[in-house]
Design a protein around this motif. Sequence first.
Motif, PDB file in Angstrom:
ATOM      1  N   PHE A  91      -7.052   7.933  -0.771  1.00 34.45           N
ATOM      2  CA  PHE A  91      -6.166   7.325   0.222  1.00 34.45           C
ATOM      3  C   PHE A  91      -6.389   5.827   0.338  1.00 34.45           C
ATOM      4  CE2 PHE A  91      -5.248   5.943   4.604  1.00 34.45           C
ATOM      5  CZ  PHE A  91      -3.878   6.189   4.624  1.00 34.45           C
ATOM      6  N   GLU A  92      -7.635   5.379   0.207  1.00 38.49           N
ATOM      7  CA  GLU A  92      -7.924   3.953   0.310  1.00 38.49           C
ATOM      8  C   GLU A  92      -7.220   3.163  -0.781  1.00 38.49           C
ATOM      9  OE1 GLU A  92      -9.420   2.324   2.756  1.00 38.49           O
ATOM     10  OE2 GLU A  92      -9.577   4.235   3.801  1.00 38.49           O
ATOM     11  N   GLU A  93      -7.101   3.753  -1.975  1.00 35.53           N
ATOM     12  CA  GLU A  93      -6.380   3.067  -3.053  1.00 35.53           C
ATOM     13  C   GLU A  93      -4.893   3.012  -2.744  1.00 35.53           C
ATOM     14  OE1 GLU A  93      -5.472   3.197  -7.868  1.00 35.53           O
ATOM     15  OE2 GLU A  93      -6.749   4.745  -6.972  1.00 35.53           O
ATOM     16  N   LEU A  94      -4.342   4.120  -2.249  1.00 30.73           N
ATOM     17  CA  LEU A  94      -2.929   4.129  -1.868  1.00 30.73           C
ATOM     18  C   LEU A  94      -2.666   3.094  -0.787  1.00 30.73           C
ATOM     19  CD1 LEU A  94      -0.066   5.313  -1.860  1.00 30.73           C
ATOM     20  CD2 LEU A  94      -0.890   7.082  -0.287  1.00 30.73           C
ATOM     21  N   LEU A  95      -3.546   3.027   0.195  1.00 28.49           N
ATOM     22  CA  LEU A  95      -3.401   2.062   1.281  1.00 28.49           C
ATOM     23  C   LEU A  95      -3.422   0.637   0.744  1.00 28.49           C
ATOM     24  CD1 LEU A  95      -3.271   1.610   4.369  1.00 28.49           C
ATOM     25  CD2 LEU A  95      -5.772   1.683   4.389  1.00 28.49           C
ATOM     26  N   ALA A  96      -4.323   0.357  -0.189  1.00 28.76           N
ATOM     27  CA  ALA A  96      -4.412  -0.985  -0.771  1.00 28.76           C
ATOM     28  C   ALA A  96      -3.153  -1.329  -1.552  1.00 28.76           C
ATOM     29  CB  ALA A  96      -5.636  -1.085  -1.681  1.00 28.76           C
ATOM     30  N   ARG A  97      -2.619  -0.364  -2.274  1.00 19.38           N
ATOM     31  CA  ARG A  97      -1.383  -0.615  -3.043  1.00 19.38           C
ATOM     32  C   ARG A  97      -0.192  -0.848  -2.126  1.00 19.38           C
ATOM     33  NH1 ARG A  97      -1.162   1.776  -8.743  1.00 19.38           N
ATOM     34  NH2 ARG A  97      -3.340   2.077  -9.342  1.00 19.38           N
ATOM     35  N   LEU A 106       3.697  -4.672   0.237  1.00 13.06           N
ATOM     36  CA  LEU A 106       4.300  -5.263   1.437  1.00 13.06           C
ATOM     37  C   LEU A 106       4.071  -6.762   1.509  1.00 13.06           C
ATOM     38  CD1 LEU A 106       3.470  -2.500   4.076  1.00 13.06           C
ATOM     39  CD2 LEU A 106       5.711  -3.072   3.131  1.00 13.06           C
ATOM     40  N   ARG A 107       3.070  -7.252   0.777  1.00 10.98           N
ATOM     41  CA  ARG A 107       2.837  -8.704   0.745  1.00 10.98           C
ATOM     42  C   ARG A 107       3.808  -9.419  -0.176  1.00 10.98           C
ATOM     43  NH1 ARG A 107      -2.815  -7.337   0.825  1.00 10.98           N
ATOM     44  NH2 ARG A 107      -2.910  -7.564  -1.438  1.00 10.98           N
ATOM     45  N   ARG A 108       4.437  -8.687  -1.083  1.00 17.30           N
ATOM     46  CA  ARG A 108       5.370  -9.329  -2.000  1.00 17.30           C
ATOM     47  C   ARG A 108       6.603  -9.778  -1.234  1.00 17.30           C
ATOM     48  NH1 ARG A 108       5.515  -5.258  -7.264  1.00 17.30           N
ATOM     49  NH2 ARG A 108       3.263  -5.265  -7.682  1.00 17.30           N
ATOM     50  N   PRO A 109       6.945 -11.045  -1.303  1.00 18.18           N
ATOM     51  CA  PRO A 109       8.079 -11.535  -0.498  1.00 18.18           C
ATOM     52  C   PRO A 109       9.412 -11.110  -1.082  1.00 18.18           C
ATOM     53  CG  PRO A 109       7.184 -13.316  -1.838  1.00 18.18           C
ATOM     54  CD  PRO A 109       6.291 -12.116  -2.049  1.00 18.18           C
ATOM     55  N   ARG A 110      10.147 -10.287  -0.313  1.00 15.62           N
ATOM     56  CA  ARG A 110      11.537  -9.991  -0.693  1.00 15.62           C
ATOM     57  C   ARG A 110      12.451 -11.088  -0.174  1.00 15.62           C
ATOM     58  NH1 ARG A 110      12.821  -4.674   1.976  1.00 15.62           N
ATOM     59  NH2 ARG A 110      10.970  -5.073   3.210  1.00 15.62           N
ATOM     60  N   GLU A 111      12.008 -11.742   0.873  1.00 14.28           N
ATOM     61  CA  GLU A 111      12.733 -12.877   1.435  1.00 14.28           C
ATOM     62  C   GLU A 111      11.693 -13.704   2.176  1.00 14.28           C
ATOM     63  OE1 GLU A 111      14.435 -11.134   5.524  1.00 14.28           O
ATOM     64  OE2 GLU A 111      15.333 -10.273   3.728  1.00 14.28           O
ATOM     65  N   ALA A 112      12.062 -14.884   2.562  1.00 18.54           N
ATOM     66  CA  ALA A 112      11.096 -15.756   3.226  1.00 18.54           C
ATOM     67  C   ALA A 112      10.797 -15.233   4.635  1.00 18.54           C
ATOM     68  CB  ALA A 112      11.642 -17.175   3.315  1.00 18.54           C
ATOM     69  N   VAL A 113       9.637 -14.617   4.790  1.00 18.56           N
ATOM     70  CA  VAL A 113       9.215 -14.087   6.088  1.00 18.56           C
ATOM     71  C   VAL A 113       8.001 -14.872   6.548  1.00 18.56           C
ATOM     72  CG1 VAL A 113       8.371 -12.070   7.320  1.00 18.56           C
ATOM     73  CG2 VAL A 113      10.062 -11.794   5.500  1.00 18.56           C
ATOM     74  N   PRO A 114       8.069 -15.547   7.664  1.00 16.74           N
ATOM     75  CA  PRO A 114       6.949 -16.371   8.104  1.00 16.74           C
ATOM     76  C   PRO A 114       5.735 -15.542   8.481  1.00 16.74           C
ATOM     77  CG  PRO A 114       8.604 -16.206   9.820  1.00 16.74           C
ATOM     78  CD  PRO A 114       9.200 -15.559   8.606  1.00 16.74           C
ATOM     79  N   VAL A 115       4.558 -16.092   8.208  1.00 17.91           N
ATOM     80  CA  VAL A 115       3.317 -15.424   8.606  1.00 17.91           C
ATOM     81  C   VAL A 115       3.125 -15.561  10.105  1.00 17.91           C
ATOM     82  CG1 VAL A 115       0.798 -15.455   8.366  1.00 17.91           C
ATOM     83  CG2 VAL A 115       2.248 -15.772   6.349  1.00 17.91           C
TER      84      VAL A 115
END
Length: 223
Positions: free
Chosen positions: A107-113, A118-127
């Motif tokens: 599960f930890e590997e799935l969680l990391a993936r 989710l970190r890959r930007p599909r659009e410009a989302v501010p931090v």
Amino acid sequence: MKLLIVEDNQKLAESLKEGFEHEGYAVDVLFDGETASRRILSGNCGCDLVILDVMLPGKDGIAVCRELRERNVTLPVLMLTAKDTTGDKVAGLDSGADDYLIKPFDFEELLARVRALLRRPREAVPVILSRGGIELDTARRTVTAGGREVPLTLREYGVLEYFLRHPDQIISREQILANIWDFSFDTLSNVVDVHVKNLRKKLGTVHGKSIQTIRGMGYRFAA
């Protein structure tokens, strides 16, 4: 963030749901490909990522993913499968999947993936989401109001983030439930009102007024 898990093994699906909810995600679970396709293509999914099993009854995961991409759905898709040959991996990725994980997995590997996708930007989302003296740091998962750090529960944080991502829009209770809890949550529940009340109290007299009640319609964040 909200995940949609499409997995016909109910025991595994519920285990994953429990694990991700413990990590602060909202999770919906479906058990067949046809229903998953309809939910996503209807625009009522409200999810940020799909965890999709390959071997599904009716329409398999490969067909589901291919259909989504043909309809220009850009949601990240992580495929789960017991098939581990190179040809199977290629078929999954060629159908439009963003990642591929072989069962059994940790599960930890799935969680990391999931976090990586989710970190890959599909659009410009501010931090940093900031408005009206309220600042929400999505990387550190912290909130400050007027420079004062505000401790929030996971659900309160999720509701506030949703408001900050949709400023000046009227948002119904049903929208908040579907995006912060899950699709099957009781829409007659007053859980949204309770969390908004707690948010206002924690944000303080000045900043809490940013969350306006629109009678008969829902809420609006206007600051």
